[in-house]
Design an enzyme around this catalytic site. Structure first.
Site, PDB file in Angstrom:
ATOM      1  N   GLY A 118       0.783  -1.240   0.000  1.00 27.50           N
ATOM      2  CA  GLY A 118       0.000   0.000   0.000  1.00 27.50           C
ATOM      3  C   GLY A 118       0.810   1.281   0.000  1.00 27.50           C
ATOM      4  O   GLY A 118       0.416   2.273  -0.592  1.00 27.50           O
ATOM      5  N   GLU A 133       3.698   4.919   5.177  1.00 21.56           N
ATOM      6  CA  GLU A 133       2.536   4.020   5.164  1.00 21.56           C
ATOM      7  C   GLU A 133       1.409   4.617   4.336  1.00 21.56           C
ATOM      8  O   GLU A 133       1.333   5.830   4.151  1.00 21.56           O
ATOM      9  CB  GLU A 133       2.025   3.831   6.595  1.00 21.56           C
ATOM     10  CG  GLU A 133       2.268   2.455   7.176  1.00 21.56           C
ATOM     11  CD  GLU A 133       1.388   1.360   6.579  1.00 21.56           C
ATOM     12  OE1 GLU A 133       0.917   1.486   5.431  1.00 21.56           O
ATOM     13  OE2 GLU A 133       1.176   0.360   7.284  1.00 21.56           O
ATOM     14  N   ASP A 189      -5.021   2.811  10.619  1.00 22.51           N
ATOM     15  CA  ASP A 189      -6.413   2.476  10.894  1.00 22.51           C
ATOM     16  C   ASP A 189      -6.513   2.138  12.386  1.00 22.51           C
ATOM     17  O   ASP A 189      -6.560   3.037  13.214  1.00 22.51           O
ATOM     18  CB  ASP A 189      -6.778   1.312   9.960  1.00 22.51           C
ATOM     19  CG  ASP A 189      -8.236   0.911  10.000  1.00 22.51           C
ATOM     20  OD1 ASP A 189      -9.094   1.791  10.086  1.00 22.51           O
ATOM     21  OD2 ASP A 189      -8.512  -0.299   9.924  1.00 22.51           O
TER      22      ASP A 189
HETATM   23  P1  IMP Z   1      -4.124  -1.121  11.077  1.00 22.78           P
HETATM   24  O1  IMP Z   1      -3.121  -2.076  11.651  1.00 22.78           O
HETATM   25  O2  IMP Z   1      -5.521  -1.465  11.489  1.00 22.78           O
HETATM   26  O3  IMP Z   1      -3.798   0.321  11.361  1.00 22.78           O
HETATM   27  O4  IMP Z   1      -4.173  -1.367   9.526  1.00 22.78           O
HETATM   28  C1  IMP Z   1      -3.232  -0.927   8.706  1.00 22.78           C
HETATM   29  C2  IMP Z   1      -3.346  -1.552   7.345  1.00 22.78           C
HETATM   30  O5  IMP Z   1      -4.669  -2.014   7.049  1.00 22.78           O
HETATM   31  C3  IMP Z   1      -3.051  -0.525   6.297  1.00 22.78           C
HETATM   32  O6  IMP Z   1      -1.678  -0.420   6.073  1.00 22.78           O
HETATM   33  C4  IMP Z   1      -3.825  -1.045   5.110  1.00 22.78           C
HETATM   34  O7  IMP Z   1      -3.050  -1.980   4.414  1.00 22.78           O
HETATM   35  C5  IMP Z   1      -5.033  -1.714   5.719  1.00 22.78           C
HETATM   36  N1  IMP Z   1      -6.209  -0.816   5.718  1.00 22.78           N
HETATM   37  C6  IMP Z   1      -6.742  -0.163   6.760  1.00 22.78           C
HETATM   38  N2  IMP Z   1      -7.786   0.603   6.396  1.00 22.78           N
HETATM   39  C7  IMP Z   1      -7.899   0.439   5.062  1.00 22.78           C
HETATM   40  C8  IMP Z   1      -8.795   1.003   4.063  1.00 22.78           C
HETATM   41  O8  IMP Z   1      -9.686   1.819   4.321  1.00 22.78           O
HETATM   42  N3  IMP Z   1      -8.579   0.596   2.791  1.00 22.78           N
HETATM   43  C9  IMP Z   1      -7.597  -0.282   2.429  1.00 22.78           C
HETATM   44  N4  IMP Z   1      -6.749  -0.817   3.325  1.00 22.78           N
HETATM   45  C10 IMP Z   1      -6.896  -0.459   4.625  1.00 22.78           C
HETATM   46 MG    MG Z   2      -0.437  -0.842   4.581  1.00 24.68          MG
END
Ligand code: IMP
Ligand code: MG
Length: 174
Positions: free
Chosen positions: A42, A97, A101
């Site tokens: 990403g 990044e 999220d």
């Molecule tokens: P976290 O560990 O929940 O912060 O997730 C991080 C990863 O989840 C990001 O680097 C993305 O790869 C994926 N992700 C989180 N939200 C989205 C979204 O809205 N669209 C696509 N990928 C997402």
């Molecule tokens: Mg990511």
């Protein structure tokens, strides 16, 4: 299931903001070299555009961690899929990044990188969904704070699709 994409941030808006962040980083790292670590897949589109706009010396490395399956919900499981090529000793690391999220992936990753002897570890994200945070993460550079919606484009995927969109869109399921 059929889905459609609604534009949230246009290509022009994203490019303009990346230019601003690049200028900010160039000022903040004046006289130093910044070691960008792209979190695949990403972060790749954002990192390339950002790196082109940074005027201090830049080196690059890539890593891939996995916390998501083919779904839109975080599993909370973080796994290193591809590790860095270069050691971090003494480097001023800036993790790039696509989105923060829940914060689970980044909090794990930042701690791991700090433990490898980097002089400094900072974080730059194109997008931030603050409402979704479960684990506290200190973000040093943010492109845009966005609402709690599932977004694609500029490297972000839904089930491996839409990464190549030159804008940020919201996935709508009708
Ligand atoms: P976290 O560990 O929940 O912060 O997730 C991080 C990863 O989840 C990001 O680097 C993305 O790869 C994926 N992700 C989180 N939200 C989205 C979204 O809205 N669209 C696509 N990928 C997402
Ligand atoms: Mg990511």
């Amino acid at each position: 299931m059929a889905e459609r994409i609604e534009v949230l941030l246009t290509e022009e808006e994203v490019d303009k903001r990346i230019q601003e962040i690049g200028e900010q980083i160039s000022r903040d790292y004046a006289g130093r070299q910044v070691h960008l670590i792209c979190v695949l897949k990403g972060g790749s589109f954002f990192m390339c555009e950002l790196a082109k706009r940074i005027t201090v010396p830049v080196s690059l490395d890539f890593m891939s961690v996995s916390s998501y399956g083919g779904d839109t919900k975080s599993s909370g499981v973080v796994r290193i899929v591809k590790d860095l090529d270069e050691p971090l000793g003494g480097k001023d690391v800036l993790v790039v990044e696509d989105i923060v999220d829940s914060g689970r992936t980044l909090s794990y990753l930042l701690e791991m990188l700090k433990s490898r002897g980097a002089a400094e570890v900072k974080l730059c994200t194109l997008l931030d969904k603050p409402e979704r945070r479960v684990v506290d993460v200190n973000v040093d550079y943010t492109g845009f704070q966005i609402p709690d919606e599932f977004v694609v484009g500029y490297g972000l995927d839904y089930d491996q699709k839409y990464r190549n969109l030159p804008y940020i869109g919201v996935v709508k399921f009708d």
